[in-house]
Design a protein around this motif. Structure first.
Motif, PDB file in Angstrom:
ATOM      1  N   SER A 181      48.486  39.159  -0.967  1.00  0.00           N
ATOM      2  CA  SER A 181      48.092  37.987  -0.206  1.00  0.00           C
ATOM      3  C   SER A 181      49.122  37.695   0.880  1.00  0.00           C
ATOM      4  O   SER A 181      50.305  37.965   0.721  1.00  0.00           O
ATOM      5  CB  SER A 181      47.976  36.766  -1.125  1.00  0.00           C
ATOM      6  OG  SER A 181      46.988  36.979  -2.101  1.00  0.00           O
ATOM      7  N   LYS A 182      48.651  37.127   1.988  1.00  0.00           N
ATOM      8  CA  LYS A 182      49.556  36.774   3.079  1.00  0.00           C
ATOM      9  C   LYS A 182      50.451  35.610   2.648  1.00  0.00           C
ATOM     10  O   LYS A 182      49.957  34.590   2.179  1.00  0.00           O
ATOM     11  CB  LYS A 182      48.749  36.372   4.310  1.00  0.00           C
ATOM     12  CG  LYS A 182      49.611  36.035   5.515  1.00  0.00           C
ATOM     13  CD  LYS A 182      48.752  35.578   6.667  1.00  0.00           C
ATOM     14  CE  LYS A 182      49.600  35.258   7.892  1.00  0.00           C
ATOM     15  NZ  LYS A 182      50.545  34.168   7.649  1.00  0.00           N
ATOM     16  N   PRO A 183      51.766  35.736   2.800  1.00  0.00           N
ATOM     17  CA  PRO A 183      52.654  34.639   2.426  1.00  0.00           C
ATOM     18  C   PRO A 183      52.365  33.391   3.250  1.00  0.00           C
ATOM     19  O   PRO A 183      51.948  33.481   4.413  1.00  0.00           O
ATOM     20  CB  PRO A 183      54.059  35.197   2.739  1.00  0.00           C
ATOM     21  CG  PRO A 183      53.883  36.662   2.869  1.00  0.00           C
ATOM     22  CD  PRO A 183      52.486  36.891   3.332  1.00  0.00           C
ATOM     23  N   VAL A 184      52.577  32.240   2.651  1.00  0.00           N
ATOM     24  CA  VAL A 184      52.389  30.985   3.368  1.00  0.00           C
ATOM     25  C   VAL A 184      53.498  30.839   4.402  1.00  0.00           C
ATOM     26  O   VAL A 184      54.679  31.045   4.110  1.00  0.00           O
ATOM     27  CB  VAL A 184      52.419  29.793   2.385  1.00  0.00           C
ATOM     28  CG1 VAL A 184      52.346  28.477   3.142  1.00  0.00           C
ATOM     29  CG2 VAL A 184      51.289  29.909   1.381  1.00  0.00           C
ATOM     30  N   VAL A 185      53.114  30.516   5.638  1.00  0.00           N
ATOM     31  CA  VAL A 185      54.108  30.332   6.696  1.00  0.00           C
ATOM     32  C   VAL A 185      54.863  29.032   6.449  1.00  0.00           C
ATOM     33  O   VAL A 185      54.260  27.987   6.224  1.00  0.00           O
ATOM     34  CB  VAL A 185      53.430  30.283   8.080  1.00  0.00           C
ATOM     35  CG1 VAL A 185      54.471  30.096   9.180  1.00  0.00           C
ATOM     36  CG2 VAL A 185      52.619  31.540   8.327  1.00  0.00           C
ATOM     37  N   LYS A 186      56.168  29.089   6.468  1.00  0.00           N
ATOM     38  CA  LYS A 186      56.988  27.893   6.310  1.00  0.00           C
ATOM     39  C   LYS A 186      57.174  27.245   7.678  1.00  0.00           C
ATOM     40  O   LYS A 186      57.307  27.931   8.697  1.00  0.00           O
ATOM     41  CB  LYS A 186      58.332  28.238   5.673  1.00  0.00           C
ATOM     42  CG  LYS A 186      58.192  28.774   4.247  1.00  0.00           C
ATOM     43  CD  LYS A 186      59.544  29.125   3.657  1.00  0.00           C
ATOM     44  CE  LYS A 186      59.404  29.596   2.212  1.00  0.00           C
ATOM     45  NZ  LYS A 186      58.579  30.822   2.097  1.00  0.00           N
ATOM     46  N   THR A 187      57.160  25.926   7.688  1.00  0.00           N
ATOM     47  CA  THR A 187      57.167  25.205   8.959  1.00  0.00           C
ATOM     48  C   THR A 187      58.380  24.297   9.077  1.00  0.00           C
ATOM     49  O   THR A 187      58.798  23.657   8.114  1.00  0.00           O
ATOM     50  CB  THR A 187      55.887  24.363   9.101  1.00  0.00           C
ATOM     51  OG1 THR A 187      55.782  23.458   7.985  1.00  0.00           O
ATOM     52  CG2 THR A 187      54.659  25.257   9.136  1.00  0.00           C
ATOM     53  N   ILE A 188      58.919  24.228  10.281  1.00  0.00           N
ATOM     54  CA  ILE A 188      60.080  23.389  10.575  1.00  0.00           C
ATOM     55  C   ILE A 188      59.745  22.553  11.806  1.00  0.00           C
ATOM     56  O   ILE A 188      59.367  23.106  12.850  1.00  0.00           O
ATOM     57  CB  ILE A 188      61.332  24.248  10.838  1.00  0.00           C
ATOM     58  CG1 ILE A 188      61.674  25.090   9.601  1.00  0.00           C
ATOM     59  CG2 ILE A 188      62.525  23.363  11.223  1.00  0.00           C
ATOM     60  CD1 ILE A 188      62.726  26.146   9.857  1.00  0.00           C
ATOM     61  N   GLY A 189      59.837  21.248  11.689  1.00  0.00           N
ATOM     62  CA  GLY A 189      59.597  20.355  12.817  1.00  0.00           C
ATOM     63  C   GLY A 189      60.909  19.765  13.302  1.00  0.00           C
ATOM     64  O   GLY A 189      61.744  19.352  12.500  1.00  0.00           O
ATOM     65  N   ILE A 196      57.646  29.100  11.488  1.00  0.00           N
ATOM     66  CA  ILE A 196      57.330  28.605  12.821  1.00  0.00           C
ATOM     67  C   ILE A 196      58.138  27.322  13.025  1.00  0.00           C
ATOM     68  O   ILE A 196      58.084  26.396  12.201  1.00  0.00           O
ATOM     69  CB  ILE A 196      55.830  28.320  13.015  1.00  0.00           C
ATOM     70  CG1 ILE A 196      55.017  29.604  12.824  1.00  0.00           C
ATOM     71  CG2 ILE A 196      55.576  27.755  14.409  1.00  0.00           C
ATOM     72  CD1 ILE A 196      53.515  29.415  12.944  1.00  0.00           C
ATOM     73  N   VAL A 197      58.892  27.279  14.119  1.00  0.00           N
ATOM     74  CA  VAL A 197      59.714  26.113  14.449  1.00  0.00           C
ATOM     75  C   VAL A 197      58.993  25.337  15.548  1.00  0.00           C
ATOM     76  O   VAL A 197      58.781  25.848  16.651  1.00  0.00           O
ATOM     77  CB  VAL A 197      61.116  26.531  14.916  1.00  0.00           C
ATOM     78  CG1 VAL A 197      61.956  25.299  15.258  1.00  0.00           C
ATOM     79  CG2 VAL A 197      61.816  27.369  13.837  1.00  0.00           C
ATOM     80  N   TYR A 198      58.597  24.109  15.252  1.00  0.00           N
ATOM     81  CA  TYR A 198      57.824  23.276  16.176  1.00  0.00           C
ATOM     82  C   TYR A 198      58.757  22.299  16.899  1.00  0.00           C
ATOM     83  O   TYR A 198      59.464  21.512  16.262  1.00  0.00           O
ATOM     84  CB  TYR A 198      56.763  22.471  15.420  1.00  0.00           C
ATOM     85  CG  TYR A 198      55.714  23.311  14.741  1.00  0.00           C
ATOM     86  CD1 TYR A 198      54.468  23.514  15.328  1.00  0.00           C
ATOM     87  CD2 TYR A 198      55.949  23.905  13.503  1.00  0.00           C
ATOM     88  CE1 TYR A 198      53.494  24.277  14.706  1.00  0.00           C
ATOM     89  CE2 TYR A 198      54.986  24.680  12.877  1.00  0.00           C
ATOM     90  CZ  TYR A 198      53.762  24.860  13.474  1.00  0.00           C
ATOM     91  OH  TYR A 198      52.815  25.614  12.857  1.00  0.00           O
ATOM     92  N   ASP A 199      58.727  22.341  18.209  1.00  0.00           N
ATOM     93  CA  ASP A 199      59.533  21.448  19.044  1.00  0.00           C
ATOM     94  C   ASP A 199      58.646  20.284  19.504  1.00  0.00           C
ATOM     95  O   ASP A 199      57.776  20.449  20.349  1.00  0.00           O
ATOM     96  CB  ASP A 199      60.074  22.230  20.239  1.00  0.00           C
ATOM     97  CG  ASP A 199      60.914  21.378  21.192  1.00  0.00           C
ATOM     98  OD1 ASP A 199      61.054  20.169  20.951  1.00  0.00           O
ATOM     99  OD2 ASP A 199      61.429  21.958  22.176  1.00  0.00           O
TER     100      ASP A 199
END
Length: 362
Positions: free
Chosen positions: A151-159, A242-245
């Motif tokens: 299974s595709k790993p869950v993408v970790k998110t940083i805001g 994914i790093v969200y600006d």
């Protein structure tokens, strides 16, 4: 008449749609609790044709918001539209509203598309034809039966967001991407603000690669995305982080709900008198209880006093090292403390061979 329940800054697009159809537009002031708006909403019940709810404003639980919206729907003869720019169609509140026959939503982030969506909501298009032409599904995905290892790993998110402009928010976002890459993880930068930084990089550096179809600029081994309507596609790529600006948190288009949904939330703040006033506003805001704070441009002499001022937030407070070039990793240990990760590289690359030297733009 179109009534927007929320701030004029977020709902002003309704005015153009209203004018186009010889209608008027008015507002119900934003409030943390929908119940506090009900009386004012009901004052418009005889003359309201379309009632647009900005659900991002509320601190209420989803079931409370849904219950009041349904009560209001049953009490007024108006089209109910949900302004849900920061929400996924599969999120709990949107899914439940859809199941309860609310079928008119605005998800678009671009102003022109918001106007178009509102018109389509008002003329019944989405109720009859659904959202397939928008590539949107409200159905929750069933659990994947594939073995866990395939299974595709869950993408970790940083805001990451800033307390004021020019606080170095984008630099810190890019430094975090560089840190993740240095540790051997595949990471991308996503521009969730209107500052157009990624496109400015493309214009400034001849070696930057830009693909406007996919909304990506590649520069110095960093993938920078700038089209918010491509977000779902990007989340399905093979990025691990994914790093969200988000830009400045007090700007009218700051996506507070989206920011709070991220796995790791970071505020970039300042220590000067005018800067710390904004920092203090963030610290005392009840919405932001699980965030890290990165002070930028801070002298060593200030650090002890700032830690005392941060009080119970001090263990989540860090001081950024100087990063003259956002695309050159400064190798600060603060990122390891905020995002502790095992190094996936077999051998730590030497710094000079890991990063390409910036070429002049001459």
């Amino acid at each position: 008449m179109i009534i927007f329940v929320g701030t004029k800054e977020r709902g002003y697009f309704c005015e153009d749609v209203a004018a186009k159809h010889d209608m008027t537009c008015d507002y119900v002031d934003s409030n943390l609790h929908i119940e506090n708006q009900v009386n004012e909403i009901m004052d418009f019940k005889e003359k309201c044709d379309c009632l647009v709810f900005d659900i991002e404003q509320y601190a209420d639980d989803s079931d409370v918001i849904i219950d009041w919206i349904l009560k209001i729907k049953n009490a007024v003869n108006a089209k109910i539209v949900i302004y849900a720019v920061s929400y996924s169609p599969q999120s709990e509140i949107i899914y439940e509203l859809y199941q309860k026959e609310i079928r008119t939503f605005i998800f678009s982030t671009y102003l022109s598309e918001q106007k178009e969506d509102l018109e389509m909501c008002m003329n019944g298009y989405f109720e009859h034809f659904g959202y397939e032409n928008r590539g949107i599904s409200f159905e929750k995905k069933e659990e994947d039966d594939e073995p866990e290892e395939t299974s595709k790993p869950v993408v970790k998110t940083i805001g990451i967001a800033g307390s004021i402009r020019r606080m170095g928010t984008t630099t810190q976002a890019l430094q975090i991407v560089k840190y993740l890459t240095f540790k051997g993880y595949k990471a991308a930068y996503f521009e969730m603000n209107n500052h157009c930084y990624a496109e400015a990089v493309s214009d400034a550096y001849s070696e930057a690669e830009k693909d406007d179809v996919d909304g990506i600029v590649k520069y110095q081994n960093v993938d920078m995305y700038y089209h918010t309507d491509k977000l779902k596609e990007i989340q399905n790529k093979d990025y691990e982080y994914i790093v969200y600006d988000y830009g400045m948190y007090s700007e009218h288009d700051f996506n507070k709900v989206s920011f709070l949904e991220k796995d790791i939330q970071i505020f970039v703040v300042g220590s000067k008198a005018d800067e710390f006033e904004k920092t203090y506003d963030v610290i005392k805001n009840n919405f932001y209880n699980n965030v890290f704070y990165i002070f930028n441009f801070t002298s060593d002499a200030e650090k002890k006093d700032l830690m005392e001022l941060m009080d119970d937030k001090s263990e989540f407070t860090f001081f950024a090292d100087e990063a003259k070039d956002p695309f050159t990793y400064c190798n600060s240990d603060i990122y390891e403390k905020i995002i502790p990760l095992e190094n996936k590289n077999q051998e730590e690359p030497k710094k000079r061979s890991f990063f390409r030297r910036r070429k002049s733009n001459g």
